[in-house]
Design a protein around this motif. Structure first.
Motif, PDB file in Angstrom:
ATOM      1  N   ILE A 107       0.852  -1.173   0.000  1.00  0.00           N
ATOM      2  CA  ILE A 107       0.000   0.000   0.000  1.00  0.00           C
ATOM      3  C   ILE A 107       0.892   1.229   0.000  1.00  0.00           C
ATOM      4  O   ILE A 107       1.879   1.293   0.747  1.00  0.00           O
ATOM      5  CB  ILE A 107      -0.969  -0.013   1.210  1.00  0.00           C
ATOM      6  CG1 ILE A 107      -1.939   1.161   1.139  1.00  0.00           C
ATOM      7  CG2 ILE A 107      -0.222  -0.029   2.539  1.00  0.00           C
ATOM      8  CD1 ILE A 107      -3.115   1.026   2.124  1.00  0.00           C
ATOM      9  N   SER A 108       0.548   2.189  -0.825  1.00  0.00           N
ATOM     10  CA  SER A 108       1.339   3.409  -0.904  1.00  0.00           C
ATOM     11  C   SER A 108       0.835   4.445   0.106  1.00  0.00           C
ATOM     12  O   SER A 108      -0.246   4.289   0.690  1.00  0.00           O
ATOM     13  CB  SER A 108       1.264   4.003  -2.311  1.00  0.00           C
ATOM     14  OG  SER A 108      -0.006   4.629  -2.503  1.00  0.00           O
ATOM     15  N   ASN A 109       1.616   5.507   0.279  1.00  0.00           N
ATOM     16  CA  ASN A 109       1.172   6.549   1.203  1.00  0.00           C
ATOM     17  C   ASN A 109       0.016   7.360   0.625  1.00  0.00           C
ATOM     18  O   ASN A 109      -0.579   8.179   1.326  1.00  0.00           O
ATOM     19  CB  ASN A 109       2.331   7.459   1.608  1.00  0.00           C
ATOM     20  CG  ASN A 109       3.030   8.083   0.435  1.00  0.00           C
ATOM     21  OD1 ASN A 109       2.614   7.920  -0.708  1.00  0.00           O
ATOM     22  ND2 ASN A 109       4.122   8.787   0.696  1.00  0.00           N
ATOM     23  N   MET A 110      -0.303   7.100  -0.633  1.00  0.00           N
ATOM     24  CA  MET A 110      -1.489   7.690  -1.238  1.00  0.00           C
ATOM     25  C   MET A 110      -2.698   6.763  -1.137  1.00  0.00           C
ATOM     26  O   MET A 110      -3.800   7.114  -1.553  1.00  0.00           O
ATOM     27  CB  MET A 110      -1.215   8.033  -2.701  1.00  0.00           C
ATOM     28  CG  MET A 110      -0.086   9.021  -2.894  1.00  0.00           C
ATOM     29  SD  MET A 110      -0.455  10.614  -2.123  1.00  0.00           S
ATOM     30  CE  MET A 110      -1.748  11.209  -3.210  1.00  0.00           C
ATOM     31  N   GLY A 111      -2.475   5.562  -0.631  1.00  0.00           N
ATOM     32  CA  GLY A 111      -3.574   4.628  -0.426  1.00  0.00           C
ATOM     33  C   GLY A 111      -3.803   3.611  -1.525  1.00  0.00           C
ATOM     34  O   GLY A 111      -4.699   2.773  -1.409  1.00  0.00           O
ATOM     35  N   SER A 112      -3.011   3.673  -2.580  1.00  0.00           N
ATOM     36  CA  SER A 112      -3.187   2.683  -3.639  1.00  0.00           C
ATOM     37  C   SER A 112      -2.607   1.349  -3.187  1.00  0.00           C
ATOM     38  O   SER A 112      -1.626   1.306  -2.435  1.00  0.00           O
ATOM     39  CB  SER A 112      -2.514   3.146  -4.929  1.00  0.00           C
ATOM     40  OG  SER A 112      -1.143   3.337  -4.729  1.00  0.00           O
ATOM     41  N   THR A 113      -3.226   0.280  -3.646  1.00  0.00           N
ATOM     42  CA  THR A 113      -2.845  -1.060  -3.196  1.00  0.00           C
ATOM     43  C   THR A 113      -2.539  -1.981  -4.367  1.00  0.00           C
ATOM     44  O   THR A 113      -2.976  -1.752  -5.497  1.00  0.00           O
ATOM     45  CB  THR A 113      -3.967  -1.693  -2.355  1.00  0.00           C
ATOM     46  OG1 THR A 113      -5.160  -1.756  -3.153  1.00  0.00           O
ATOM     47  CG2 THR A 113      -4.246  -0.881  -1.105  1.00  0.00           C
ATOM     48  N   GLN A 114      -1.804  -3.030  -4.044  1.00  0.00           N
ATOM     49  CA  GLN A 114      -1.482  -4.054  -5.030  1.00  0.00           C
ATOM     50  C   GLN A 114      -1.404  -5.379  -4.285  1.00  0.00           C
ATOM     51  O   GLN A 114      -0.867  -5.442  -3.177  1.00  0.00           O
ATOM     52  CB  GLN A 114      -0.155  -3.748  -5.717  1.00  0.00           C
ATOM     53  CG  GLN A 114       0.219  -4.714  -6.807  1.00  0.00           C
ATOM     54  CD  GLN A 114       1.485  -4.294  -7.540  1.00  0.00           C
ATOM     55  OE1 GLN A 114       1.868  -3.121  -7.528  1.00  0.00           O
ATOM     56  NE2 GLN A 114       2.137  -5.243  -8.192  1.00  0.00           N
TER      57      GLN A 114
END
Length: 114
Positions: free
Chosen positions: A50-57
């Protein structure tokens, strides 16, 4: 960055666990956080990030069953694992990527019995 993982344990197939990873600093300053798994006799593989922008993989094996989330106020990233399978067994490591460096926490062991 220091990372403290917890939440592993022994669970029957079909059960659920929630892993937690607490960072020593604000996770808003960390580009990407994630969970990696190392099964017995195998290499370490990405489970979810999860990125600090909230995107996930997610890894294909985790899609639809696992959810990664973050609580910025607690500097904590979670991995909710549902419908666990014996193949999910392994040591789960928390990871942080910040300013070109990778940081690892200690593993937390997940064992799924059939």
């Amino acid at each position: 960055v220091q990372l403290q993982a917890s939440g592993g344990g022994l669970v029957q197939a079909g059960g659920s666990l929630r892993l937690s990873c607490v960072a020593s600093e604000s996770i808003l300053s960390i580009n990407i956080m994630g969970w990696y798994r190392q099964a017995p006799g195998k290499g370490r593989e990405m489970v979810a990030i999860i990125s600090n922008m909230g995107s996930t993989q997610y890894a294909d094996s985790a899609k639809g069953r696992f959810t990664i989330s973050r609580d910025n106020s607690k500097n904590t990233v979670y991995l909710q694992m549902n419908s666990l399978k014996p193949d999910d067994t392994g040591a789960y490591y928390c990871n942080a990527y910040k300013s070109g460096r990778y940081y690892w926490g200690q593993g937390t062991l997940v064992t799924v019995s059939s």
